[in-house]
Design a protein around this motif. Structure first.
Motif, PDB file in Angstrom:
ATOM      1  N   ASN A 167      -0.590  -7.277   6.475  1.00 35.38           N
ATOM      2  CA  ASN A 167      -0.475  -8.507   7.274  1.00 35.38           C
ATOM      3  C   ASN A 167      -1.412  -8.511   8.478  1.00 35.38           C
ATOM      4  N   LYS A 168      -1.692  -7.324   8.999  1.00 34.58           N
ATOM      5  CA  LYS A 168      -2.528  -7.236  10.200  1.00 34.58           C
ATOM      6  C   LYS A 168      -4.018  -7.106   9.867  1.00 34.58           C
ATOM      7  N   LEU A 169      -4.300  -6.907   8.601  1.00 34.45           N
ATOM      8  CA  LEU A 169      -5.689  -6.667   8.186  1.00 34.45           C
ATOM      9  C   LEU A 169      -6.528  -7.940   8.285  1.00 34.45           C
ATOM     10  N   ARG A 170      -7.675  -7.821   8.963  1.00 39.00           N
ATOM     11  CA  ARG A 170      -8.608  -8.947   9.099  1.00 39.00           C
ATOM     12  C   ARG A 170     -10.009  -8.451   8.782  1.00 39.00           C
ATOM     13  N   SER A 171     -10.910  -9.398   8.522  1.00 32.16           N
ATOM     14  CA  SER A 171     -12.313  -8.994   8.341  1.00 32.16           C
ATOM     15  C   SER A 171     -12.915  -8.786   9.728  1.00 32.16           C
ATOM     16  N   MET A 172     -14.042  -8.088   9.771  1.00 30.88           N
ATOM     17  CA  MET A 172     -14.739  -7.874  11.066  1.00 30.88           C
ATOM     18  C   MET A 172     -15.060  -9.233  11.706  1.00 30.88           C
ATOM     19  N   THR A 173     -15.533 -10.151  10.875  1.00 28.87           N
ATOM     20  CA  THR A 173     -15.948 -11.458  11.407  1.00 28.87           C
ATOM     21  C   THR A 173     -14.748 -12.195  11.997  1.00 28.87           C
ATOM     22  N   GLU A 174     -13.614 -12.121  11.309  1.00 25.84           N
ATOM     23  CA  GLU A 174     -12.418 -12.795  11.851  1.00 25.84           C
ATOM     24  C   GLU A 174     -12.063 -12.219  13.226  1.00 25.84           C
ATOM     25  N   ILE A 175     -12.167 -10.922  13.364  1.00 24.15           N
ATOM     26  CA  ILE A 175     -11.837 -10.319  14.665  1.00 24.15           C
ATOM     27  C   ILE A 175     -12.878 -10.712  15.705  1.00 24.15           C
ATOM     28  N   ALA A 176     -14.151 -10.634  15.317  1.00 24.21           N
ATOM     29  CA  ALA A 176     -15.210 -11.013  16.262  1.00 24.21           C
ATOM     30  C   ALA A 176     -14.999 -12.452  16.739  1.00 24.21           C
ATOM     31  N   ASP A 177     -14.573 -13.312  15.857  1.00 23.18           N
ATOM     32  CA  ASP A 177     -14.365 -14.723  16.216  1.00 23.18           C
ATOM     33  C   ASP A 177     -13.191 -14.926  17.177  1.00 23.18           C
ATOM     34  N   MET A 178     -12.308 -13.948  17.252  1.00 23.06           N
ATOM     35  CA  MET A 178     -11.154 -14.073  18.165  1.00 23.06           C
ATOM     36  C   MET A 178     -11.544 -13.837  19.622  1.00 23.06           C
ATOM     37  N   ILE A 179     -12.669 -13.144  19.845  1.00 23.31           N
ATOM     38  CA  ILE A 179     -13.032 -12.767  21.228  1.00 23.31           C
ATOM     39  C   ILE A 179     -13.348 -14.029  22.030  1.00 23.31           C
TER      40      ILE A 179
END
Ligand code: COA
Length: 437
Positions: A16-28
């Motif tokens: 459930n917590k797994l995201r792609s690198m891009t998804e995380i980068a987009d959260m910043i």
């Protein structure tokens, strides 16, 4: 404050917590602070993904310790990403010296004290894959990762299967983090600096001061490495250090280090981070002979003082005739950081039978030619890493100068005697002018 929760189905939570690198980068978000684990704990692929969208970000501070080879150090970061290094190595040295980033002075042992009150929006780090109960290890960099987990508003871990699972106080549970991403790029490696005649001569001088059963800390740089090589003929040594290096493996495998006389963590070498080759990282994986702890523990001078016959060996760049040492800058140009040099110097200084060595080649090659590293007064703007009130032994390839309990006159005489012969007359003249001798 976060804490691990028991969850039978932690694998579902992981998914459930797994995201792609891009998804995380987009959260910043803009106007935030990212604090990364530093050294080999910086999650390289994740940081690269974040830096790729730098132009859409304003005023994001990126903090870390000795980021190596990351794309934060480029002019196109200006206004978008501010690089703030808490220890400086080759990765960001040029940029920070050129003013395109900054450095935060502090003793490594007090880093998490100094981070108190700092808003950390995102804490990011590498971790090992989880064990069968959902615990991941901070691996090769444990210094302040627990602090990031406990204090960052959002904790993101990059699981890298190459990251060793190291024992000690190194664990973070899947339930404690906000997001997980995965990336198995090779871990950063640090080449072993080969020994040479000078470093071997320095090691030779220190050798006679190290008794069997001593607890050793070895700092960063070529000379501490040479000392490690020479310790192979000793017995019952222990390791309580900040950095765990390749040379410690050799000492443990040869039996010179068995940690059997340590006052704490008997039979185990203790450190808070590792830097070296793939061999080192593989060797550390699930190895019960080694434990890593937060830097607030490993580098606490009180903890260090309690070690059996503590001996610290750290390198410096320049020493004046009173014994104060600049180990982190060349003049006002930040070159490195103080790291744990003073932490170990203080701790060994308080330890019964403790000894603290600062080692330096007597000369250095600069653009202006060969200069003496023993100088009458430090170059204008130099930052003092170890004060003259704390310094114990200074060692060059010409001998050992004992500083503790010595007058200015005795210090100057001894330091001149271990300077390079070509500079001794000039140093004496200057010392006389300054009424040191
Ligand atoms: N003036 C001008 N230049 C100098 C100099 C001086 N007095 N002393 C050294 N230099 C130059 C050297 O010529 C060399 O230049 P190069 O890279 O162009 O050859 C460079 O500075 C590095 O010197 P060197 O002695 O080879 O460094 P090292 O890799 O052995 O590291 C320290 C030495 C002091 C930088 C390193 O030990 C350090 O960062 N110490 C502080 C942190 C610490 O002790 N932490 C403790 C626990 S890990």
């Amino acid at each position: 404050m976060r804490y691990p929760r028991y969850i039978g189905n932690w694998k579902d939570e992981y998914r459930n917590k797994l995201r792609s690198m891009t998804e995380i980068a987009d959260m910043i978000q803009s106007n935030t602070r990212i604090f990364s684990a530093g050294w080999g704990g910086d999650p390289i692929a994740l940081i690269k993904a974040i830096s790729e969208r730098r132009e859409t970000l304003e005023n994001v501070e990126f903090c870390s310790n000795n980021s190596l080879g990351l794309p934060f150090n480029e002019p196109r970061n200006d206004g978008h990403l501010l690089n703030n290094q808490w220890f400086l190595g080759s990765g960001a040295r040029r940029e920070i010296q050129a003013g395109r980033g900054t450095y935060t002075p502090h003793h490594f042992g007090k880093q998490t004290r100094d981070m108190e009150g700092l808003e950390i929006d995102y804490g990011i780090m590498y971790v090992s894959p989880p064990d069968s109960h959902g615990f991941m290890s901070f691996g090769t960099m444990t210094a302040y990762s627990r602090y990031l987990v406990d204090h960052a508003k959002i904790v993101v871990v990059q699981v890298n299967e190459k990251m060793p699972f190291i024992y000690g106080d190194t664990l973070v549970h899947v339930s404690e983090v906000n997001y997980i991403c995965e990336g198995n790029e090779p871990l950063l490696t640090i080449p072993v600096i080969p020994t040479n005649e000078k470093s071997e001569a320095i090691a030779g001088f220190i050798d006679e001061f190290i008794e069997d059963g001593s607890t050793i800390q070895l700092g960063i740089g070529g000379i501490p490495n040479a000392v490690a090589k020479l310790l192979a003929h000793k017995h019952d040594l222990g390791i309580h250090s900040e950095m765990f290096t390749e040379s410690i493996i050799d000492l443990m495998e040869s039996g010179a280090v068995n940690n059997c006389q340590k006052s704490s963590h008997r039979y185990r070498s203790v450190a808070c981070f590792a830097g070296g080759s793939e061999r080192l990282y593989n060797w550390l994986n699930y190895n019960h002979f080694v434990e890593f702890y937060p830097v607030s523990y490993t580098n606490d001078p009180v903890v260090i003082a309690k070690q059996n016959k503590m001996v610290s060996i750290n390198a410096t760049l320049s020493v004046d005739l009173s014994g104060q040492a600049c180990s982190e800058s060349i003049g006002p140009k930040q070159y490195s950081g103080v790291g744990g040099q003073m932490d170990f110097n203080l701790g060994a200084g308080m330890c019964p039978d403790g000894k603290a060595f600062l080692v330096v080649n007597s000369t250095a090659k600069t653009k202006e030619g060969i200069v003496s590293t023993i100088v009458p007064t430090l170059e204008k703007g130099s930052f003092i890493s170890t004060t003259r009130n704390d310094v114990d032994f200074i060692v060059t390839e010409y001998g050992v100068a004992k500083m503790r309990g010595k007058s200015m006159r005795q210090r100057a005489e001894q330091l001149i005697s271990i300077a390079h012969p070509d500079f001794r007359a000039e140093l004496r003249k200057e010392a006389e002018k300054l009424f040191f001798i």
